[in-house]
Design an enzyme around this catalytic site. Structure first.
Site, PDB file in Angstrom:
ATOM      1  N   GLU A 140      -9.942 -23.874  12.939  1.00 27.67           N
ATOM      2  CA  GLU A 140     -10.796 -24.986  13.373  1.00 27.67           C
ATOM      3  C   GLU A 140     -11.237 -24.809  14.829  1.00 27.67           C
ATOM      4  O   GLU A 140     -12.246 -25.366  15.249  1.00 27.67           O
ATOM      5  CB  GLU A 140     -10.115 -26.341  13.172  1.00 27.67           C
ATOM      6  CG  GLU A 140      -8.949 -26.630  14.085  1.00 27.67           C
ATOM      7  CD  GLU A 140      -8.274 -27.965  13.775  1.00 27.67           C
ATOM      8  OE1 GLU A 140      -8.953 -29.001  13.875  1.00 27.67           O
ATOM      9  OE2 GLU A 140      -7.075 -27.969  13.414  1.00 27.67           O
ATOM     10  N   TYR A 169      -5.734   2.240  15.152  1.00 29.39           N
ATOM     11  CA  TYR A 169      -5.306   1.422  14.018  1.00 29.39           C
ATOM     12  C   TYR A 169      -3.951   1.896  13.471  1.00 29.39           C
ATOM     13  O   TYR A 169      -3.044   1.109  13.281  1.00 29.39           O
ATOM     14  CB  TYR A 169      -6.278   1.588  12.849  1.00 29.39           C
ATOM     15  CG  TYR A 169      -7.609   0.912  12.907  1.00 29.39           C
ATOM     16  CD1 TYR A 169      -7.834  -0.254  12.188  1.00 29.39           C
ATOM     17  CD2 TYR A 169      -8.665   1.461  13.611  1.00 29.39           C
ATOM     18  CE1 TYR A 169      -9.073  -0.863  12.163  1.00 29.39           C
ATOM     19  CE2 TYR A 169      -9.907   0.862  13.611  1.00 29.39           C
ATOM     20  CZ  TYR A 169     -10.113  -0.301  12.884  1.00 29.39           C
ATOM     21  OH  TYR A 169     -11.337  -0.903  12.868  1.00 29.39           O
ATOM     22  N   CYS A 183      -4.414   2.068   3.211  1.00 25.08           N
ATOM     23  CA  CYS A 183      -4.525   0.602   3.259  1.00 25.08           C
ATOM     24  C   CYS A 183      -3.542  -0.149   2.352  1.00 25.08           C
ATOM     25  O   CYS A 183      -2.882  -1.084   2.799  1.00 25.08           O
ATOM     26  CB  CYS A 183      -5.936   0.173   2.834  1.00 25.08           C
ATOM     27  SG  CYS A 183      -7.241   1.287   3.348  1.00 25.08           S
ATOM     28  N   THR A 201      -7.055   8.106  -0.103  1.00 23.37           N
ATOM     29  CA  THR A 201      -6.157   7.697   0.972  1.00 23.37           C
ATOM     30  C   THR A 201      -5.867   6.209   0.914  1.00 23.37           C
ATOM     31  O   THR A 201      -4.718   5.778   1.047  1.00 23.37           O
ATOM     32  CB  THR A 201      -6.783   8.049   2.339  1.00 23.37           C
ATOM     33  OG1 THR A 201      -6.959   9.462   2.389  1.00 23.37           O
ATOM     34  CG2 THR A 201      -5.884   7.610   3.485  1.00 23.37           C
ATOM     35  N   CYS A 202      -6.885   5.386   0.696  1.00 16.96           N
ATOM     36  CA  CYS A 202      -6.713   3.933   0.721  1.00 16.96           C
ATOM     37  C   CYS A 202      -5.618   3.479  -0.233  1.00 16.96           C
ATOM     38  O   CYS A 202      -4.720   2.740   0.145  1.00 16.96           O
ATOM     39  CB  CYS A 202      -8.039   3.254   0.372  1.00 16.96           C
ATOM     40  SG  CYS A 202      -7.869   1.476   0.170  1.00 16.96           S
ATOM     41  N   GLU A 260      -0.429  -0.165  13.682  1.00 20.39           N
ATOM     42  CA  GLU A 260       0.014  -0.834  12.451  1.00 20.39           C
ATOM     43  C   GLU A 260       1.394  -0.339  12.035  1.00 20.39           C
ATOM     44  O   GLU A 260       2.283  -1.130  11.699  1.00 20.39           O
ATOM     45  CB  GLU A 260      -0.990  -0.585  11.322  1.00 20.39           C
ATOM     46  CG  GLU A 260      -2.320  -1.297  11.548  1.00 20.39           C
ATOM     47  CD  GLU A 260      -3.329  -1.083  10.432  1.00 20.39           C
ATOM     48  OE1 GLU A 260      -4.297  -1.849  10.380  1.00 20.39           O
ATOM     49  OE2 GLU A 260      -3.159  -0.150   9.610  1.00 20.39           O
ATOM     50  N   HIS A 293      -8.629 -29.438   9.287  1.00 16.46           N
ATOM     51  CA  HIS A 293      -7.533 -29.788  10.181  1.00 16.46           C
ATOM     52  C   HIS A 293      -6.249 -30.003   9.400  1.00 16.46           C
ATOM     53  O   HIS A 293      -6.291 -30.618   8.335  1.00 16.46           O
ATOM     54  CB  HIS A 293      -7.902 -31.083  10.937  1.00 16.46           C
ATOM     55  CG  HIS A 293      -6.898 -31.487  11.949  1.00 16.46           C
ATOM     56  ND1 HIS A 293      -6.691 -30.766  13.101  1.00 16.46           N
ATOM     57  CD2 HIS A 293      -6.019 -32.523  11.974  1.00 16.46           C
ATOM     58  CE1 HIS A 293      -5.737 -31.353  13.805  1.00 16.46           C
ATOM     59  NE2 HIS A 293      -5.315 -32.414  13.145  1.00 16.46           N
ATOM     60  N   LYS A 326       0.264   0.509   2.971  1.00 18.72           N
ATOM     61  CA  LYS A 326       0.483   0.006   4.340  1.00 18.72           C
ATOM     62  C   LYS A 326       0.575  -1.519   4.344  1.00 18.72           C
ATOM     63  O   LYS A 326       1.482  -2.105   4.906  1.00 18.72           O
ATOM     64  CB  LYS A 326      -0.662   0.503   5.230  1.00 18.72           C
ATOM     65  CG  LYS A 326      -0.669   0.063   6.681  1.00 18.72           C
ATOM     66  CD  LYS A 326      -1.324  -1.261   6.963  1.00 18.72           C
ATOM     67  CE  LYS A 326      -2.700  -1.493   6.424  1.00 18.72           C
ATOM     68  NZ  LYS A 326      -3.782  -0.883   7.146  1.00 18.72           N
ATOM     69  N   GLU A 366     -10.660  15.882  -8.655  1.00 18.21           N
ATOM     70  CA  GLU A 366      -9.701  15.416  -7.644  1.00 18.21           C
ATOM     71  C   GLU A 366      -8.515  16.385  -7.645  1.00 18.21           C
ATOM     72  O   GLU A 366      -8.002  16.737  -8.701  1.00 18.21           O
ATOM     73  CB  GLU A 366      -9.263  13.988  -7.974  1.00 18.21           C
ATOM     74  CG  GLU A 366      -8.094  13.466  -7.165  1.00 18.21           C
ATOM     75  CD  GLU A 366      -8.306  13.459  -5.652  1.00 18.21           C
ATOM     76  OE1 GLU A 366      -9.334  12.939  -5.193  1.00 18.21           O
ATOM     77  OE2 GLU A 366      -7.445  14.016  -4.929  1.00 18.21           O
TER      78      GLU A 366
HETATM   79  P1  NDP Z   1      -8.093   6.362  15.917  1.00 20.76           P
HETATM   80  O1  NDP Z   1      -9.216   7.266  16.189  1.00 20.76           O
HETATM   81  O2  NDP Z   1      -8.333   4.922  15.662  1.00 20.76           O
HETATM   82  O3  NDP Z   1      -7.025   6.457  17.096  1.00 20.76           O
HETATM   83  C1  NDP Z   1      -6.530   7.673  17.548  1.00 20.76           C
HETATM   84  C2  NDP Z   1      -5.568   7.412  18.675  1.00 20.76           C
HETATM   85  O4  NDP Z   1      -4.959   8.628  19.057  1.00 20.76           O
HETATM   86  C3  NDP Z   1      -6.265   6.864  19.925  1.00 20.76           C
HETATM   87  O5  NDP Z   1      -5.400   5.929  20.520  1.00 20.76           O
HETATM   88  C4  NDP Z   1      -6.418   8.111  20.779  1.00 20.76           C
HETATM   89  O6  NDP Z   1      -6.432   7.838  22.152  1.00 20.76           O
HETATM   90  C5  NDP Z   1      -5.160   8.858  20.442  1.00 20.76           C
HETATM   91  N1  NDP Z   1      -5.248  10.299  20.657  1.00 20.76           N
HETATM   92  C6  NDP Z   1      -6.140  11.151  20.118  1.00 20.76           C
HETATM   93  N2  NDP Z   1      -5.863  12.410  20.508  1.00 20.76           N
HETATM   94  C7  NDP Z   1      -4.803  12.347  21.313  1.00 20.76           C
HETATM   95  C8  NDP Z   1      -4.057  13.310  22.020  1.00 20.76           C
HETATM   96  N3  NDP Z   1      -4.349  14.591  21.960  1.00 20.76           N
HETATM   97  N4  NDP Z   1      -3.012  12.895  22.759  1.00 20.76           N
HETATM   98  C9  NDP Z   1      -2.685  11.592  22.830  1.00 20.76           C
HETATM   99  N5  NDP Z   1      -3.346  10.630  22.167  1.00 20.76           N
HETATM  100  C10 NDP Z   1      -4.404  10.991  21.421  1.00 20.76           C
HETATM  101  O7  NDP Z   1      -7.345   7.031  14.697  1.00 20.76           O
HETATM  102  P2  NDP Z   1      -6.259   6.537  13.670  1.00 20.76           P
HETATM  103  O8  NDP Z   1      -5.546   7.795  13.305  1.00 20.76           O
HETATM  104  O9  NDP Z   1      -5.452   5.403  14.190  1.00 20.76           O
HETATM  105  O10 NDP Z   1      -7.130   5.963  12.477  1.00 20.76           O
HETATM  106  C11 NDP Z   1      -8.143   6.768  11.870  1.00 20.76           C
HETATM  107  C12 NDP Z   1      -9.184   5.919  11.216  1.00 20.76           C
HETATM  108  O11 NDP Z   1      -8.637   5.292  10.071  1.00 20.76           O
HETATM  109  C13 NDP Z   1      -9.712   4.802  12.085  1.00 20.76           C
HETATM  110  O12 NDP Z   1     -10.871   5.216  12.743  1.00 20.76           O
HETATM  111  C14 NDP Z   1      -9.998   3.693  11.132  1.00 20.76           C
HETATM  112  O13 NDP Z   1     -11.372   3.687  10.833  1.00 20.76           O
HETATM  113  C15 NDP Z   1      -9.234   4.031   9.883  1.00 20.76           C
HETATM  114  N6  NDP Z   1      -8.184   3.032   9.644  1.00 20.76           N
HETATM  115  C16 NDP Z   1      -8.533   1.723   9.467  1.00 20.76           C
HETATM  116  C17 NDP Z   1      -7.562   0.765   9.251  1.00 20.76           C
HETATM  117  C18 NDP Z   1      -7.949  -0.660   9.090  1.00 20.76           C
HETATM  118  O14 NDP Z   1      -9.123  -0.948   8.855  1.00 20.76           O
HETATM  119  N7  NDP Z   1      -7.020  -1.628   9.219  1.00 20.76           N
HETATM  120  C19 NDP Z   1      -6.145   1.110   9.188  1.00 20.76           C
HETATM  121  C20 NDP Z   1      -5.898   2.507   9.415  1.00 20.76           C
HETATM  122  C21 NDP Z   1      -6.889   3.409   9.614  1.00 20.76           C
HETATM  123  P3  NDP Z   1      -7.805   7.499  22.919  1.00 20.76           P
HETATM  124  O15 NDP Z   1      -8.129   6.086  22.613  1.00 20.76           O
HETATM  125  O16 NDP Z   1      -7.440   7.720  24.358  1.00 20.76           O
HETATM  126  O17 NDP Z   1      -8.820   8.467  22.434  1.00 20.76           O
END
Ligand code: NDP
Length: 458
Positions: A444, A181, A46, A40-41, A185, A439, A49, A33
């Site tokens: 529910e 996400y 996660c 990251t988590c 968040e 309840h 966060k 590592e």
């Molecule tokens: P996502 O892929 O979920 O979202 C990326 C966002 O950025 C989308 O809204 C996308 O828009 C936008 N975007 C991408 N490129 C551009 C651009 N050039 N200009 C403007 N907007 C853009 O990525 P995240 O970074 O939010 O999360 C990454 C991963 O991490 C997720 O896939 C998820 O699996 C994981 N994660 C899970 C969590 C959980 O389970 N609670 C919490 C945090 C992360 P568009 O929709 O139009 O493509």
């Protein structure tokens, strides 16, 4: 050169699980590592966060308390205290990861690994020294990293989610770009803690890929919480303005902010791993292609977790790492099922989902019944909070099976976990109806929804 049965590259969720299970099957394992154990988590995802999500939700609790007779005087939030306590918890967890690995007999190496052959790596340590190891098998579990620089003028003035966890103070005004996400968040965390938050979204709705009702309902709830959305917009430039930053949108709107946070997705972390040299060709998204046993095109090399860009969630990386170790060292071939994945978005309010969206369900089950309940939670009757809960079940009329659950509201992430068990058992709507309600709860509603809101192809 030291030889091991398994060399694990990356000490995050997938790598750590694989290493521990492989040792339990009797393998001699090394784990390399370059940053901090936990990945990251644990370190900048996660876990920290969610701690910040808890912190951010007190604001609403204090507000709602008044309706129940409480007077909460002069509530103040101290970022430094939260950050210090959060970082200490992350450090504690990192220590637990380390001791679990050491106790399991895993040899930990600190540094950056590079593959030099199908059974060999070199490790460049932070002090500049180099070391080579050989392994009968290699597992790549290096995760993903935020997508990097782009053509946006001044992008270097913005931060990503890694930078968010390092912020020394609560920024007063924040511009967030993205609608996935992470963007949502963190926008809710900052808003709850007191920042003014503008979210810039290039599409016409948040959370692409989620159920349309969830997207619409959550956006409305976030607006109620005080977040301002700019849909159909991108950031054209970011520049310094006096002591702050100024983000200019493509419609000319200028947003002054103390912090511009961009969360535009993540990409597999493969740079400098030496994959091409050993004959592994990345796919179009830059991910390592693997088969259902996580084996790459090179027989001795496997990959799990976000670096394979299958389902990018911690529990999936853990499951893939475990299945890999059982398959290769435990004598039980185990492929991971990537269907029926529950997940939660820890916005405020949160969203919990499992199974198909209405649109996806219609493609497979055209005779679909949609049960939908939108209601004020009981707590709001006294607190006066205007937010509403959305709960939705999708039912295939032919088999009566529930094929999707979608919720937005307090504790819907917890609900998604339990509904996932039921869906895994192929639960029918009849079985839900036959289940006695607890309840008074919000959940529910799941067992008391009698009349479909929509009946497709009746
Ligand atoms: P996502 O892929 O979920 O979202 C990326 C966002 O950025 C989308 O809204 C996308 O828009 C936008 N975007 C991408 N490129 C551009 C651009 N050039 N200009 C403007 N907007 C853009 O990525 P995240 O970074 O939010 O999360 C990454 C991963 O991490 C997720 O896939 C998820 O699996 C994981 N994660 C899970 C969590 C959980 O389970 N609670 C919490 C945090 C992360 P568009 O929709 O139009 O493509």
């Amino acid at each position: 050169m030291s030889h091991f049965d398994l060399l694990v590259v990356g000490g995050g969720s997938g790598g750590v699980r694989a290493a521990r299970i492989a040792t339990s099957h009797g393998a001699r394992v090394a784990l390399i590592e370059e940053y901090r154990l936990g990945g990251t988590c644990v370190i900048r995802g996660c876990v920290p966060k969610k701690l910040m999500v808890y912190a951010s939700r007190f604001a609403q609790e204090f507000e709602e308390a008044a309706g129940f007779g409480w007077t909460v005087e002069s509530a103040r939030f101290d970022w430094a205290i939260l950050k210090g306590r959060r970082d200490a918890e992350v450090a504690r967890l990192e220590g637990v990861y380390r001791s679990n690995l050491v106790d399991a007999g895993v040899h930990i190496f600190e540094g950056r690994a590079r593959l030099t052959g199908p059974n060999a790596i070199t490790i460049a340590a932070t002090d500049g020294s180099k070391q080579s190891l050989s392994g009968t098998h290699i597992l790549i579990a290096t995760g993903a990293i935020p997508t990097g620089a782009d053509a946006t003028f001044g992008h270097e003035l913005s931060i990503n989610s890694n930078g968010f966890f390092e912020l020394p103070n609560l920024p007063r005004r924040v511009v967030v770009q993205g609608a996935g996400y992470i963007a949502l968040e963190l926008a809710c965390v900052l808003r709850g803690l007191g920042s003014q938050v503008d979210v810039v979204v290039r599409g016409d709705q948040i959370l692409r890929g989620f159920d349309a009702d969830v997207r619409q309902h959550l956006a409305a709830e976030m607006r109620l919480g005080g977040i301002e959305f700019h849909f159909g917009r991108t950031i054209k430039s970011i520049a310094r303005a006096d002591t702050a930053l100024r983000a200019e949108l493509d419609n000319g709107l200028q947003l002054d902010a103390d912090c511009v946070l961009r969360a535009l997705g993540r990409k597999p972390n493969t740079t400098g791993l030496g994959l091409e040299a050993v004959g592994i060709t990345l796919d179009a998204q830059g991910a390592i292609p693997v088969d259902r046993f996580s084996q790459t095109s090179v027989a001795s090399i496997y990959a799990v977790g976000d670096v394979t860009n299958r389902v990018n969630l911690t529990p999936m990386a853990i499951r893939e790492g475990h299945a890999f170790a059982d398959t290769v060292f435990g004598g039980t071939a185990r492929a991971v099922d990537h269907a029926l994945v529950p997940s939660a978005v820890f916005t405020t309010p949160e969203a919990g989902v499992v199974g198909l969206t209405e649109q996806q369900a219609l493609e497979q089950y055209p005779r679909l019944d949609v049960y939908r309940s939108v209601f004020r939670p009981m707590k709001a009757t006294l607190s006066g909070h205007p937010g509403k809960v959305l709960l939705k079940l999708l039912v295939d009329r032919d088999t009566d099976r529930i094929v999707g659950f979608h919720g937005v509201g307090p504790d819907t992430g917890e609900m998604a976990q339990l509904v996932a068990v039921a869906l895994g058992l192929r639960a029918t709507k009849r079985a839900f109806d036959a289940t006695l309600a607890v309840h008074p709860t919000a959940a529910e509603e799941l067992v008391t929804m009698r009349t479909p809101a929509v009946r497709h192809n009746l």
